[in-house]
Motif scaffolding. Structure first.
Motif, short mmCIF file in Angstrom:
data_model
loop_
_atom_site.label_atom_id
_atom_site.label_comp_id
_atom_site.label_asym_id
_atom_site.label_seq_id
_atom_site.Cartn_x
_atom_site.Cartn_y
_atom_site.Cartn_z
N LYS A 32 1.08 -1.70 0.41
CA LYS A 32 -0.03 -0.36 -0.17
C LYS A 32 1.08 1.31 -0.23
O LYS A 32 0.97 2.28 -0.69
N VAL A 33 1.93 1.15 0.22
CA VAL A 33 3.24 2.37 0.36
C VAL A 33 3.47 3.08 -0.32
O VAL A 33 3.61 3.70 -0.78
N MET A 34 3.54 2.00 -2.04
CA MET A 34 3.88 2.29 -3.48
C MET A 34 2.56 2.48 -4.02
O MET A 34 2.87 3.11 -5.43
N ALA A 35 1.09 1.79 -3.89
CA ALA A 35 0.02 2.14 -4.45
C ALA A 35 -0.26 3.66 -4.37
O ALA A 35 0.19 4.35 -5.35
N GLY A 36 -0.44 4.16 -3.67
CA GLY A 36 -0.68 5.92 -3.74
C GLY A 36 -2.28 6.00 -4.63
O GLY A 36 -1.57 5.81 -5.33
N GLY A 37 -3.10 6.15 -3.86
CA GLY A 37 -4.48 6.58 -4.71
C GLY A 37 -4.55 5.00 -5.56
O GLY A 37 -3.81 4.27 -5.15
N SER A 38 -5.43 5.51 -6.74
CA SER A 38 -6.82 3.95 -6.68
C SER A 38 -5.60 3.73 -7.94
O SER A 38 -5.95 2.52 -8.38
N LYS A 39 -4.59 4.51 -8.40
CA LYS A 39 -4.22 3.50 -9.99
C LYS A 39 -2.97 3.54 -9.72
O LYS A 39 -1.62 3.89 -10.68
N GLY A 40 -2.14 3.27 -8.15
CA GLY A 40 -0.97 3.31 -7.94
C GLY A 40 -0.06 4.83 -8.97
O GLY A 40 0.63 4.36 -9.37
N GLU A 41 -0.94 5.62 -8.73
CA GLU A 41 0.08 7.39 -8.85
C GLU A 41 1.22 7.87 -8.41
O GLU A 41 2.42 8.06 -8.55
N THR A 42 1.56 7.15 -7.14
CA THR A 42 3.24 7.40 -6.31
C THR A 42 3.67 6.77 -7.29
O THR A 42 4.93 7.50 -7.67
N VAL A 43 3.66 5.25 -7.61
CA VAL A 43 4.55 4.80 -8.05
C VAL A 43 5.28 5.28 -9.51
O VAL A 43 6.24 5.32 -9.98
N LYS A 44 3.90 5.94 -10.14
CA LYS A 44 4.45 6.59 -11.55
C LYS A 44 4.94 7.39 -11.22
O LYS A 44 5.55 7.77 -11.95
N ARG A 45 4.87 8.39 -10.11
CA ARG A 45 5.26 9.46 -10.08
C ARG A 45 6.76 9.55 -9.98
O ARG A 45 7.60 10.14 -10.64
N ILE A 46 6.91 8.46 -8.90
CA ILE A 46 8.39 8.88 -8.85
C ILE A 46 9.20 7.86 -9.82
O ILE A 46 10.62 8.19 -10.36
N ARG A 47 8.78 6.81 -10.61
CA ARG A 47 8.70 6.59 -11.90
C ARG A 47 9.38 7.40 -12.89
O ARG A 47 10.71 8.16 -13.66
N GLU A 48 9.23 8.87 -13.35
CA GLU A 48 8.70 9.76 -13.76
C GLU A 48 9.78 10.56 -13.20
O GLU A 48 10.52 10.47 -14.43
N GLN A 49 9.65 10.95 -12.26
CA GLN A 49 10.61 11.81 -11.59
C GLN A 49 11.92 11.65 -11.12
O GLN A 49 12.94 11.82 -11.34
N SER A 50 12.29 9.77 -11.12
CA SER A 50 13.57 9.66 -11.21
C SER A 50 14.26 9.06 -12.30
O SER A 50 15.20 8.72 -12.22
#
Length: 207
Positions: A32-50
């Protein structure tokens, strides 16, 4: 180490050499830490920014393996974002100011054959990492179930964790794993294996 001379030249500058190292880091985290939001927004944001490639293992158990792959820079950016996200989640319950910064914990998953280099002779290397970064570092004595990997727990505020992970990565890049690595999968518990063994127990299996 590459010499800083000629960094402005065309082709193999030290910066390019540094970025050409591909690092893979595996961490044991709550899904759940990496899921963030209904569509895994956290992991998407980290992928894009890193710019790192991040995959999360499938499975029904709460803990998942998060694998981060990319240049050392991209991996450290991703780890930094994850550490600050964990701190943000911890502080979400209070005002986060008067309470001070709560320590964040990351659990790295590292082949057991590399843990000796990380601990060092008589614990010298791990002690040096603790003292220079201010983070707490513990290498588990036992292997993770059904694998040849161990958990390395790093605790502290995000800034100290990031320094600590950088130093751990420097050690594991210098000491590649020896022999075959059997990766840890959180879903494969001892209970699952015992259940499978019970299912075949009715058939006579000759040695």
């Amino acid at each position: 180490m590459a010499s800083p001379d000629g960094a402005g030249g065309v082709g193999g500058s030290p910066e390019e050499t540094e970025l050409s190292i591909t690092l893979t880091l595996r961490m044991l985290m709550h899904g759940k830490v990496m899921a963030g939001g209904s569509k895994g927004e956290t992991v998407k944001r980290i992928r894009e920014q890193s710019s790192a490639r991040i995959t999360i293992s499938e499975g029904s158990c709460p803990e998942r393996i998060t694998t981060i792959t990319g240049s050392t820079d991209a991996v450290f950016r991703a780890v930094s974002m994850i550490a600050f996200k964990l701190e943000e989640d911890l502080g979400a319950g209070g005002d986060g100011v008067s309470a001070g910064r709560a320590p964040v914990t990351l659990r790295l998953v590292i082949p057991a054959s590399q843990c000796g280099s990380l601990i060092g002779k008589a614990g010298a290397k791990i002690r040096e990492i603790r003292e220079s970064t201010g983070a707490q570092v513990q290498v588990a004595g036992d292997l993770l179930p059904n694998s040849t990997e161990r958990a390395v727990t790093v605790s502290g505020v995000p800034d100290t964790i990031i320094q600590c992970v950088r130093q751990i990565c420097a050690v594991i890049l210098e000491s590649p794993p020896k022999g075959a690595t059997i990766p840890y999968h959180p879903g494969l518990s001892l209970g699952t294996i015992l259940l499978s063994a019970n299912q075949v127990r009715g058939h006579s299996i000759s040695e």
